[in-house]
Design a protein around this motif. Structure first.
Motif, PDB file in Angstrom:
ATOM      1  N   HIS A 179     -22.600 -21.589  41.385  1.00 49.91           N
ATOM      2  CA  HIS A 179     -21.813 -20.368  41.444  1.00 49.91           C
ATOM      3  C   HIS A 179     -22.316 -19.372  40.402  1.00 49.91           C
ATOM      4  O   HIS A 179     -22.886 -19.745  39.367  1.00 49.91           O
ATOM      5  CB  HIS A 179     -20.339 -20.680  41.198  1.00 49.91           C
ATOM      6  CG  HIS A 179     -19.409 -19.586  41.609  1.00 49.91           C
ATOM      7  ND1 HIS A 179     -19.088 -18.530  40.782  1.00 49.91           N
ATOM      8  CD2 HIS A 179     -18.726 -19.377  42.761  1.00 49.91           C
ATOM      9  CE1 HIS A 179     -18.241 -17.723  41.409  1.00 49.91           C
ATOM     10  NE2 HIS A 179     -17.997 -18.214  42.609  1.00 49.91           N
ATOM     11  N   ARG A 181     -20.539 -17.622  38.465  1.00 52.17           N
ATOM     12  CA  ARG A 181     -19.728 -17.773  37.252  1.00 52.17           C
ATOM     13  C   ARG A 181     -19.327 -19.247  37.143  1.00 52.17           C
ATOM     14  O   ARG A 181     -18.219 -19.626  37.526  1.00 52.17           O
ATOM     15  CB  ARG A 181     -18.508 -16.869  37.313  1.00 52.17           C
ATOM     16  CG  ARG A 181     -18.855 -15.389  37.503  1.00 52.17           C
ATOM     17  CD  ARG A 181     -17.618 -14.554  37.777  1.00 52.17           C
ATOM     18  NE  ARG A 181     -16.679 -14.624  36.667  1.00 52.17           N
ATOM     19  CZ  ARG A 181     -15.464 -14.074  36.685  1.00 52.17           C
ATOM     20  NH1 ARG A 181     -15.053 -13.432  37.785  1.00 52.17           N
ATOM     21  NH2 ARG A 181     -14.678 -14.169  35.638  1.00 52.17           N
ATOM     22  N   PRO A 182     -20.205 -20.092  36.648  1.00 47.72           N
ATOM     23  CA  PRO A 182     -19.959 -21.542  36.702  1.00 47.72           C
ATOM     24  C   PRO A 182     -18.783 -22.011  35.872  1.00 47.72           C
ATOM     25  O   PRO A 182     -18.266 -23.112  36.110  1.00 47.72           O
ATOM     26  CB  PRO A 182     -21.276 -22.134  36.193  1.00 47.72           C
ATOM     27  CG  PRO A 182     -21.892 -21.043  35.373  1.00 47.72           C
ATOM     28  CD  PRO A 182     -21.491 -19.760  36.017  1.00 47.72           C
ATOM     29  N   ASP A 183     -18.348 -21.253  34.889  1.00 48.41           N
ATOM     30  CA  ASP A 183     -17.244 -21.686  34.017  1.00 48.41           C
ATOM     31  C   ASP A 183     -15.890 -21.158  34.451  1.00 48.41           C
ATOM     32  O   ASP A 183     -14.896 -21.357  33.741  1.00 48.41           O
ATOM     33  CB  ASP A 183     -17.517 -21.244  32.573  1.00 48.41           C
ATOM     34  CG  ASP A 183     -18.780 -21.870  32.012  1.00 48.41           C
ATOM     35  OD1 ASP A 183     -19.103 -23.000  32.426  1.00 48.41           O
ATOM     36  OD2 ASP A 183     -19.445 -21.230  31.176  1.00 48.41           O
ATOM     37  N   SER A 184     -15.804 -20.488  35.576  1.00 46.18           N
ATOM     38  CA  SER A 184     -14.550 -19.882  36.013  1.00 46.18           C
ATOM     39  C   SER A 184     -13.798 -20.833  36.934  1.00 46.18           C
ATOM     40  O   SER A 184     -14.389 -21.602  37.695  1.00 46.18           O
ATOM     41  CB  SER A 184     -14.819 -18.562  36.748  1.00 46.18           C
ATOM     42  OG  SER A 184     -15.682 -18.790  37.855  1.00 46.18           O
ATOM     43  N   ALA A 185     -12.462 -20.799  36.834  1.00 46.25           N
ATOM     44  CA  ALA A 185     -11.611 -21.637  37.677  1.00 46.25           C
ATOM     45  C   ALA A 185     -10.263 -20.958  37.829  1.00 46.25           C
ATOM     46  O   ALA A 185      -9.848 -20.156  36.980  1.00 46.25           O
ATOM     47  CB  ALA A 185     -11.448 -23.031  37.081  1.00 46.25           C
ATOM     48  N   ASN A 267     -14.472 -17.341  41.337  1.00 43.49           N
ATOM     49  CA  ASN A 267     -14.236 -18.611  40.674  1.00 43.49           C
ATOM     50  C   ASN A 267     -15.135 -19.703  41.239  1.00 43.49           C
ATOM     51  O   ASN A 267     -15.338 -19.799  42.459  1.00 43.49           O
ATOM     52  CB  ASN A 267     -12.770 -19.029  40.839  1.00 43.49           C
ATOM     53  CG  ASN A 267     -11.809 -18.026  40.239  1.00 43.49           C
ATOM     54  OD1 ASN A 267     -11.556 -18.020  39.038  1.00 43.49           O
ATOM     55  ND2 ASN A 267     -11.261 -17.145  41.080  1.00 43.49           N
ATOM     56  N   ALA A 268     -15.629 -20.532  40.317  1.00 41.94           N
ATOM     57  CA  ALA A 268     -16.465 -21.663  40.718  1.00 41.94           C
ATOM     58  C   ALA A 268     -15.629 -22.854  41.164  1.00 41.94           C
ATOM     59  O   ALA A 268     -16.127 -23.720  41.883  1.00 41.94           O
ATOM     60  CB  ALA A 268     -17.382 -22.075  39.568  1.00 41.94           C
ATOM     61  N   THR A 326     -18.467 -22.602  45.662  1.00 43.44           N
ATOM     62  CA  THR A 326     -17.195 -22.895  45.003  1.00 43.44           C
ATOM     63  C   THR A 326     -16.715 -24.284  45.405  1.00 43.44           C
ATOM     64  O   THR A 326     -16.822 -24.677  46.569  1.00 43.44           O
ATOM     65  CB  THR A 326     -16.142 -21.848  45.391  1.00 43.44           C
ATOM     66  OG1 THR A 326     -16.598 -20.559  45.001  1.00 43.44           O
ATOM     67  CG2 THR A 326     -14.813 -22.131  44.708  1.00 43.44           C
ATOM     68  N   TRP A 381      -8.288 -29.781  36.377  1.00 41.98           N
ATOM     69  CA  TRP A 381      -9.278 -30.113  35.341  1.00 41.98           C
ATOM     70  C   TRP A 381      -9.174 -31.579  34.935  1.00 41.98           C
ATOM     71  O   TRP A 381     -10.172 -32.191  34.541  1.00 41.98           O
ATOM     72  CB  TRP A 381      -9.076 -29.223  34.121  1.00 41.98           C
ATOM     73  CG  TRP A 381      -9.603 -27.842  34.278  1.00 41.98           C
ATOM     74  CD1 TRP A 381      -8.907 -26.674  34.170  1.00 41.98           C
ATOM     75  CD2 TRP A 381     -10.950 -27.448  34.593  1.00 41.98           C
ATOM     76  NE1 TRP A 381      -9.730 -25.592  34.386  1.00 41.98           N
ATOM     77  CE2 TRP A 381     -10.984 -26.030  34.646  1.00 41.98           C
ATOM     78  CE3 TRP A 381     -12.116 -28.160  34.828  1.00 41.98           C
ATOM     79  CZ2 TRP A 381     -12.143 -25.331  34.933  1.00 41.98           C
ATOM     80  CZ3 TRP A 381     -13.274 -27.449  35.121  1.00 41.98           C
ATOM     81  CH2 TRP A 381     -13.287 -26.054  35.167  1.00 41.98           C
TER      82      TRP A 381
END
Length: 386
Positions: A179, A181-185, A267-268, A326, A381
């Motif tokens: 993604h 933005r790999p750190d987005s959730a 979001n990833a 995602t 998470w």
């Protein structure tokens, strides 16, 4: 990557009649094949040693039946074989006795041409195009957008008074490795009053049916219940009802697709509650010996849940995630609406109303759906799949 393109057909009277005939024949093949499979399972349970009733056996029987039954020769062989393939997959995925019959009054006619190489698409002008289908010839359709890639199959279906074609195309695209933005959730809470609430505090909502449309649907359903089956008046009422509910379904699908595209692009990881909609919308009537309680209230809640399209939104997220890499994670939804996000205190009193959440221990205040979405994100998470 496979992508679908749906267009509204403008067939001639003869072509529309053939489409109806093909749909009826496919429905008969489906019901006959399902009956054979259920009888085979019953005989196997009684200990009888019989050959496995699968696609290949039924395809051979279909070829033999076409030599004896004239009405089967009307439809192309490959759409009947595709019907048996769809039946075989449905039985393997859901179980033979969980697959539904295709009732004449409830099922919408549809059939699929699996040979995409035999489907030819041409553009005629700014608003119109045409495509060539086996045994139907050239059929005009509304050119809303250009199909991209190679046609793999074409599905013709009827919705209300109109016929549609869905082209499944291989567009040559692939899912990205990662993604942007790999750190987005983000955590998602699906509700009845607010369709989608996120852990970022965003509320996505839309009115799928206006009050006037709701009243008109109520009147049409009342009129339909008083009309005789098979009458011309009942057919006209069903057509009007189908047109009205079709607009609502289109708005719901459009909202789900647009919202899912926005969330997956940003979001990833998208964390959803694992909701079993079928069980949640089960009737509360009970049985004669043990009648249910609060039946009318539960019926209203069931209608509200189904009107929001929770399952459709999940499918839209899975579809949008293919293009953004995602990950869709599902977690246990238990007590997410009663748990305080900062301190973790769980109590029914924390939720003052449908939209207000106030923790009785730490005093934390937030929108109830947003608080639930944040709890969903935390569980995503900490879960093994997250």
């Amino acid at each position: 990557m496979l992508t679908g393109f749906r267009y509204r057909l403008a067939p001639t009277g003869e072509q529309a009649g053939l489409c109806q005939v093909y749909g009826d024949i496919c429905r008969a093949v489906w019901n006959t094949g399902l009956h054979q499979r259920r009888e085979a399972v019953r005989r196997w349970q009684r200990g009888q040693d019989l050959p496995y009733c699968g696609y290949h056996l039924q395809a051979r029987q279909l070829a033999e039946a076409k030599t004896e039954e004239e009405w089967l020769k009307t439809a192309p062989s490959h759409i009947l074989q595709q019907t048996l393939r769809d039946l075989d997959r449905a039985c393997r995925d859901h179980g033979t006795f969980n697959v539904c019959w295709r009732a004449k009054g409830r099922w919408k006619p549809s059939f699929r041409f699996p040979a995409g190489a035999r489907v030819i698409v041409q553009r005629l002008g700014r608003k119109w195009g045409r495509l060539k289908l086996p045994k139907l010839g050239w059929v005009r359709f509304r050119w809303s957008r250009a199909p991209k890639g190679t046609v793999r199959s074409a599905t013709v279906s009827r919705d209300g008074a109109h016929w549609y074609v869905s082209l499944l195309c291989e567009d040559g695209q692939t899912t990205p490795q990662a993604h942007e933005r790999p750190d987005s959730a983000v955590g998602i809470d699906r509700g009845v009053v607010v369709a989608v609430a996120t852990s970022d505090g965003d509320l996505f909502n839309r009115t799928f049916q206006t009050p006037k449309e709701h009243e008109r649907e109520r009147r049409l359903r009342r009129r339909l219940s008083r009309q005789h089956k098979g009458s011309a008046n009942r057919a006209r009422t069903k057509a009007a009802l189908s047109k009205l509910t079709g607009r609502v379904r289109a708005r719901r699908a459009d909202f789900a697709a647009q919202t899912a595209r926005v969330l997956c692009a940003k979001n990833a990881v998208v964390v959803l509650e694992k909701l079993h909609t079928t069980n949640m919308t089960r009737s509360a009537k009970g049985t004669v010996d043990a009648p249910g309680t609060h039946v009318r209230q539960k019926a209203g809640l069931n209608r509200a849940i189904l009107a929001r399209g929770w399952h459709g939104f999940k499918l839209a997220c899975q579809n949008a995630a293919r293009r953004t890499a995602t990950r869709i994670v599902e977690v246990n939804p238990a007590y997410t609406s009663q748990t305080c996000h900062p301190c973790g205190h769980v109590a029914p009193e924390n939720r003052e109303s449908q939209s207000v959440f106030r923790c009785v221990v730490c005093g934390y205040r937030a929108h109830a759906d947003v608080n639930a979405a944040r709890n969903t994100l935390v569980r995503g998470w900490t879960s093994p799949s997250g």
